[in-house]
Design an enzyme around this catalytic site. Structure first.
Site, PDB file in Angstrom:
ATOM      1  CG  ASP A 162      -2.029  -1.055   1.047  1.00 27.16           C
ATOM      2  OD1 ASP A 162      -2.282  -1.469  -0.106  1.00 27.16           O
ATOM      3  OD2 ASP A 162      -2.591  -1.468   2.073  1.00 27.16           O
ATOM      4  CG  ASP A 194      -2.978   3.143  14.071  1.00 27.60           C
ATOM      5  OD1 ASP A 194      -2.856   3.469  15.270  1.00 27.60           O
ATOM      6  OD2 ASP A 194      -2.768   1.999  13.657  1.00 27.60           O
ATOM      7  NE  ARG A 238       0.163   3.636  14.205  1.00 30.48           N
ATOM      8  CZ  ARG A 238       0.973   2.594  14.023  1.00 30.48           C
ATOM      9  NH1 ARG A 238       2.248   2.685  14.353  1.00 30.48           N
ATOM     10  NH2 ARG A 238       0.512   1.467  13.514  1.00 30.48           N
ATOM     11  CB  SER A 296      -4.223  -6.007   9.566  1.00 31.71           C
ATOM     12  OG  SER A 296      -3.658  -4.836  10.099  1.00 31.71           O
TER      13      SER A 296
HETATM   14  N1  ARG Z   1      -6.553  -1.563  17.787  1.00 28.83           N
HETATM   15  C1  ARG Z   1      -5.241  -1.109  18.074  1.00 28.83           C
HETATM   16  C2  ARG Z   1      -5.215   0.381  18.244  1.00 28.83           C
HETATM   17  O1  ARG Z   1      -6.094   1.058  17.810  1.00 28.83           O
HETATM   18  C3  ARG Z   1      -4.220  -1.564  17.059  1.00 28.83           C
HETATM   19  C4  ARG Z   1      -4.401  -1.028  15.666  1.00 28.83           C
HETATM   20  C5  ARG Z   1      -3.486  -1.623  14.621  1.00 28.83           C
HETATM   21  N2  ARG Z   1      -3.683  -3.035  14.521  1.00 28.83           N
HETATM   22  C6  ARG Z   1      -3.302  -3.839  13.515  1.00 28.83           C
HETATM   23  N3  ARG Z   1      -3.514  -5.107  13.688  1.00 28.83           N
HETATM   24  N4  ARG Z   1      -2.745  -3.411  12.432  1.00 28.83           N
HETATM   25  O2  ARG Z   1      -4.292   0.903  18.816  1.00 28.83           O
END
Ligand code: ARG
Length: 397
Positions: free
Chosen positions: A13, A122, A93, A173
């Site tokens: 991506d 995110d 993040r 993911s």
């Molecule tokens: N749910 C978690 C958060 O909002 C992780 C998000 C990313 N998860 C992933 N499997 N790519 O912090």
């Protein structure tokens, strides 16, 4: 707008979005790989960024900063969102946002870009972080704007001669950094389905049910400083504790969480170091902090976890709470003895020069110094108002 700094992951991506941004916005693209301890080969990803069309690619080592400014405060605050998620993804993040902004400023770019979809948390953490750190920067989120399927993405890469190697895509993911691993999608989207063992990596069980291991963790002012008597950097302790606890399958979390964007999602986490270190830290606090501070701190811990989850890191309240947590750690110094066993971690011993545990007061055996006569008067005053209410017939059972 002529230059964009993109948070590049090395995946399909973000790889195709380089070309897409060049076409759509006519910009130069600088790919930034921020290293927060993800297991990817960053040198390889660096070359890939250039191969798929980035004008420049940078690897930014943010691991120390991540440990020092994000993970250690998370330990001090016993940080869990909704009592279960140790926030590994969420904590990385704001730091990545900060690195993007710093890079954009150093490179004279007018925009930053990230690969988040329009459905998750995110995107919020990136956008809010970037906008508060540098309100003048534009933000481009190709996945959110473009919303392209995987098949279309591969087709797009072919049409535009973008050299991507398409491997069989895992149905999951996954996001990973020093503090934890987050896994979603595939069969995990059915919250009644037990997660298959294959999704686990850090907590793949390599110990037999009858095996146990003890560990001694030293803390100084809330910071882990030694393991089994050997002084080491927090980052090393995190990695050693994580490896040891992971082998027992400790630190797995299976939860349905409330996302900021209003939906519930099912996510699995692996965070063995967080499970052990936060449990150990909490037990040390139980030994050295007075009751009122302990109880008040619980409330602030939840608030802090919400701020981290909601992307409100660079905010006045987070700063104020951080100062509160820092002050609270002044006497959180001591040694915790932890027992690791099959999918379980328990604190079995604790000691501290600042312990408020007084054997003379606590014991039911000989040497008891607690004078129960004082209790009688104390309880009389403590319950005085309620006695009065009772006399007036105002107590509803
Ligand atoms: N749910 C978690 C958060 O909002 C992780 C998000 C990313 N998860 C992933 N499997 N790519 O912090």
């Amino acid at each position: 707008m002529d230059k964009v700094v993109l948070a590049y992951s090395g995946g399909l991506d973000t790889s195709i979005s380089i070309n897409w941004m060049k076409e759509k916005y006519g910009v130069e693209v600088i790919a930034a790989l921020v290293d927060v301890g993800q297991p990817d080969d960053l040198e390889e990803a660096h070359s890939r960024a250039l191969a798929v069309g980035a004008d420049k690619a940078l690897v930014i080592d943010a691991k120390q900063e991540f440990v020092h400014d994000y993970i250690l405060p998370a330990i001090a605050a016993n940080l869990y969102y909704e009592k279960k998620y140790p926030l590994a993804t969420a904590l990385a993040r704001p730091l990545i946002a900060k690195k993007l902004v710093e890079t954009a400023q150093a490179e004279g770019a007018q925009a930053v870009a990230h690969g988040c979809t329009g459905k998750g948390n995110d995107q919020v953490r990136f956008d809010v972080g970037i906008r508060s750190l540098d309100p003048a920067l534009n933000i481009i989120a190709p996945q959110r704007e473009w919303n392209i399927s995987r098949e279309k993405a591969i087709e797009y890469a072919k049409e535009n001669n973008i050299p991507i190697t398409v491997t069989k895509k895992s149905p999951y993911s996954i996001d990973e950094n020093i503090w934890g691993r987050s896994i979603e999608c595939g069969v995990l989207e059915d919250p009644y389905q037990e997660p298959p063992e294959e999704i686990y990596s850090w907590t793949k069980i390599r110990k037999k049910p009858e095996q146990v291991q003890y560990m001694e963790i030293d803390f100084q002012q809330g910071v882990p400083t030694a393991l089994d008597g050997a002084k080491m950097q927090a980052a090393e302790i995190i990695s050693k504790v994580g490896a040891a606890a992971g082998a027992f399958g400790i630190g797995r979390v299976d939860m349905v969480e409330n996302r900021l964007v209003g939906i519930k999602s099912r996510e699995i986490y692996e965070a063995p170091a967080a499970a052990v270190l936060i449990e150990a830290h909490r037990e040390l606090e139980a030994l050295v902090l007075d009751r009122e501070l302990c109880h008040y701190k619980y409330i602030q811990e939840e608030k802090m976890a919400e701020l981290a989850y909601y992307g409100l890191w660079f905010t006045p309240l987070r700063k104020c709470l951080a100062a509160f947590f820092e002050q609270s750690q002044k006497y959180v110094t001591g040694r915790i003895r932890v027992k690791l066993e099959y999918q379980k971690c328990s604190v079995v011993g604790r000691k501290s020069p600042y312990s408020l545990y007084d054997i003379g007061l606590a014991t039911y055996d000989q040497g008891d110094q607690f004078d129960p006569k004082h209790s009688e008067s104390f309880i009389k005053l403590w319950g005085y108002t309620y006695e009065l209410l009772g006399k007036k017939g105002r107590i509803d059972e």
